[in-house]
Design a protein around this motif. Sequence first.
Motif, PDB file in Angstrom:
ATOM      1  N   PRO A 119       0.915  -1.384  -0.051  1.00  0.00           N
ATOM      2  CA  PRO A 119       0.084  -0.102   0.170  1.00  0.00           C
ATOM      3  C   PRO A 119       1.019   1.325   0.016  1.00  0.00           C
ATOM      4  O   PRO A 119       2.062   1.027   0.325  1.00  0.00           O
ATOM      5  CB  PRO A 119      -0.801   0.003   1.211  1.00  0.00           C
ATOM      6  CG  PRO A 119       0.149  -0.892   2.155  1.00  0.00           C
ATOM      7  CD  PRO A 119       0.856  -2.046   1.399  1.00  0.00           C
ATOM      8  N   SER A 120       0.413   2.248  -0.570  1.00  0.00           N
ATOM      9  CA  SER A 120       1.026   3.716  -0.281  1.00  0.00           C
ATOM     10  C   SER A 120       0.101   4.737  -0.382  1.00  0.00           C
ATOM     11  O   SER A 120      -1.348   4.477  -1.051  1.00  0.00           O
ATOM     12  CB  SER A 120       2.157   3.680  -1.493  1.00  0.00           C
ATOM     13  OG  SER A 120       1.420   4.009  -2.806  1.00  0.00           O
ATOM     14  N   SER A 121       0.314   5.853  -0.150  1.00  0.00           N
ATOM     15  CA  SER A 121      -0.447   7.095  -0.409  1.00  0.00           C
ATOM     16  C   SER A 121       0.083   8.351  -0.804  1.00  0.00           C
ATOM     17  O   SER A 121       0.228   8.715  -1.896  1.00  0.00           O
ATOM     18  CB  SER A 121      -1.186   7.196   1.252  1.00  0.00           C
ATOM     19  OG  SER A 121      -1.879   8.410   0.837  1.00  0.00           O
ATOM     20  N   CYS A 122       0.849   8.859   0.095  1.00  0.00           N
ATOM     21  CA  CYS A 122       1.455  10.127  -0.048  1.00  0.00           C
ATOM     22  C   CYS A 122       2.816  10.043  -0.995  1.00  0.00           C
ATOM     23  O   CYS A 122       2.931  10.911  -1.862  1.00  0.00           O
ATOM     24  CB  CYS A 122       2.003  10.850   1.115  1.00  0.00           C
ATOM     25  SG  CYS A 122       3.136   9.921   1.928  1.00  0.00           S
ATOM     26  N   GLU A 123       3.561   8.844  -0.906  1.00  0.00           N
ATOM     27  CA  GLU A 123       4.773   8.805  -1.504  1.00  0.00           C
ATOM     28  C   GLU A 123       5.854   9.772  -1.288  1.00  0.00           C
ATOM     29  O   GLU A 123       6.431  10.152  -2.219  1.00  0.00           O
ATOM     30  CB  GLU A 123       4.585   8.204  -2.800  1.00  0.00           C
ATOM     31  CG  GLU A 123       3.686   7.179  -3.063  1.00  0.00           C
ATOM     32  CD  GLU A 123       3.697   6.219  -4.549  1.00  0.00           C
ATOM     33  OE1 GLU A 123       4.431   6.677  -5.363  1.00  0.00           O
ATOM     34  OE2 GLU A 123       2.775   5.393  -4.779  1.00  0.00           O
ATOM     35  N   LEU A 124       5.765  10.397  -0.220  1.00  0.00           N
ATOM     36  CA  LEU A 124       6.402  11.456   0.141  1.00  0.00           C
ATOM     37  C   LEU A 124       6.996  11.300   1.841  1.00  0.00           C
ATOM     38  O   LEU A 124       7.795  12.217   2.033  1.00  0.00           O
ATOM     39  CB  LEU A 124       5.692  12.791   0.298  1.00  0.00           C
ATOM     40  CG  LEU A 124       5.081  13.330  -1.072  1.00  0.00           C
ATOM     41  CD1 LEU A 124       4.086  14.312  -0.705  1.00  0.00           C
ATOM     42  CD2 LEU A 124       6.195  13.727  -2.055  1.00  0.00           C
ATOM     43  N   GLY A 125       6.970  10.079   2.147  1.00  0.00           N
ATOM     44  CA  GLY A 125       7.401   9.779   3.525  1.00  0.00           C
ATOM     45  C   GLY A 125       6.642  10.385   4.629  1.00  0.00           C
ATOM     46  O   GLY A 125       7.148  10.744   5.774  1.00  0.00           O
ATOM     47  N   VAL A 132       9.208   2.704   2.655  1.00  0.00           N
ATOM     48  CA  VAL A 132       9.948   2.462   1.532  1.00  0.00           C
ATOM     49  C   VAL A 132       9.832   3.322   0.150  1.00  0.00           C
ATOM     50  O   VAL A 132      10.386   3.124  -0.814  1.00  0.00           O
ATOM     51  CB  VAL A 132       9.736   0.920   0.923  1.00  0.00           C
ATOM     52  CG1 VAL A 132      10.162   0.098   1.847  1.00  0.00           C
ATOM     53  CG2 VAL A 132       8.289   0.457   0.819  1.00  0.00           C
ATOM     54  N   CYS A 133       8.851   4.347   0.339  1.00  0.00           N
ATOM     55  CA  CYS A 133       8.708   5.030  -0.753  1.00  0.00           C
ATOM     56  C   CYS A 133       9.669   6.339  -0.965  1.00  0.00           C
ATOM     57  O   CYS A 133       9.795   6.810  -1.830  1.00  0.00           O
ATOM     58  CB  CYS A 133       7.214   5.730  -0.631  1.00  0.00           C
ATOM     59  SG  CYS A 133       7.015   6.827   0.596  1.00  0.00           S
ATOM     60  N   VAL A 134      10.404   6.338   0.530  1.00  0.00           N
ATOM     61  CA  VAL A 134      11.476   7.532   0.246  1.00  0.00           C
ATOM     62  C   VAL A 134      12.719   6.896   0.848  1.00  0.00           C
ATOM     63  O   VAL A 134      13.833   7.362   0.418  1.00  0.00           O
ATOM     64  CB  VAL A 134      10.928   8.638   0.910  1.00  0.00           C
ATOM     65  CG1 VAL A 134      10.078   9.507   0.286  1.00  0.00           C
ATOM     66  CG2 VAL A 134      10.464   8.454   2.319  1.00  0.00           C
TER      67      VAL A 134
END
Length: 314
Positions: free
Chosen positions: A263-269, A301-303
């Motif tokens: 899952p992810s949402s902002c992808e900005l941490g 793991v997005c950032v």
Amino acid sequence: MTARLIMKMKVAAVAHEPNNVTVYTLSHPLRDRLADPHPGAHVDVRTPGGQIRQYSLCGNPDDPSVYKIAIKREDGGRGASRWFHENLKVGDTVLVTTPRNNFALNLEAGRHILIAGGIGITPFIAMARRLARRKAEFTLHYCAKSSHAPFLAELREICGDRLVTHFSDVPESRFNPVEALKDALEDTHVYFCGPQKLTDAVREATAGWPEERVHFEVFAPTLDENFNPEPFDIVIGSSGKIIRVPANKSALDLLRAEGFALPSSCELGVCGSCVCTYRDGIVIHRDSILKVSERQDKMLVCVSRARVRVTLDL
Ligand code: FES
């Protein structure tokens, strides 16, 4: 990691607050009881163009029939707030996740000091309501440009003399974090949300505090623009498979390409949706929300990246 339910919610009401802030009341067409709107929680809201933004729930935490969010129009931003302001009206449908709470009150605390700057006030409305209802000892410091600030009347009603205002156009009311924290005792918890200058000042003032007594919420990344990403390897703990992450991709990109439905949402941490547990390896943490103790075995793991290699519990 748990993916959150995405709901089609209806805009039941729209109201306006000063400084280009619009409040949307969202209801579910079929459910009259939603997941509890715990104080401090936020939801992710999606624009038709696929942008996802996090907004704190700012309604009554004792009323799970609706969610309320407040959106400040940021004309210099990336466009989502402008879209909501220009398009979202009563009767429209919008995609909203169930709430996530990265900013929960610790109700065991003896005293709570809440510090808000600008639109960072939104999570504190529900938090103050809950604390006031429990007759807890708390103070809310609200920093704003002037007395023409969003939610001021509502906060005065909730907090009474526990609300301390700091307006930029009243220099003698200037916020001083050391002063605000001077009566803190060993069981006092501090919570803050607002522009980086304010949050940096409070972080500095609480540098010697145990981290479990310091709580903050951010909605904008504090990523270092001079950071130079390097390639690294991810080892999948369950299989031993090695995945190479090139410098121009995120760990999230590569894990998804390998079939991991993360899952992810902002992808900005800043939202915590993509958190993974790791073991072995030196992680370069680039998020804005994990506490020092959480960083020992968790990474976003997005950032975040790693030096050379990291093993993930996947
Ligand atoms: S997706 Fe929000 S922190 Fe990674």
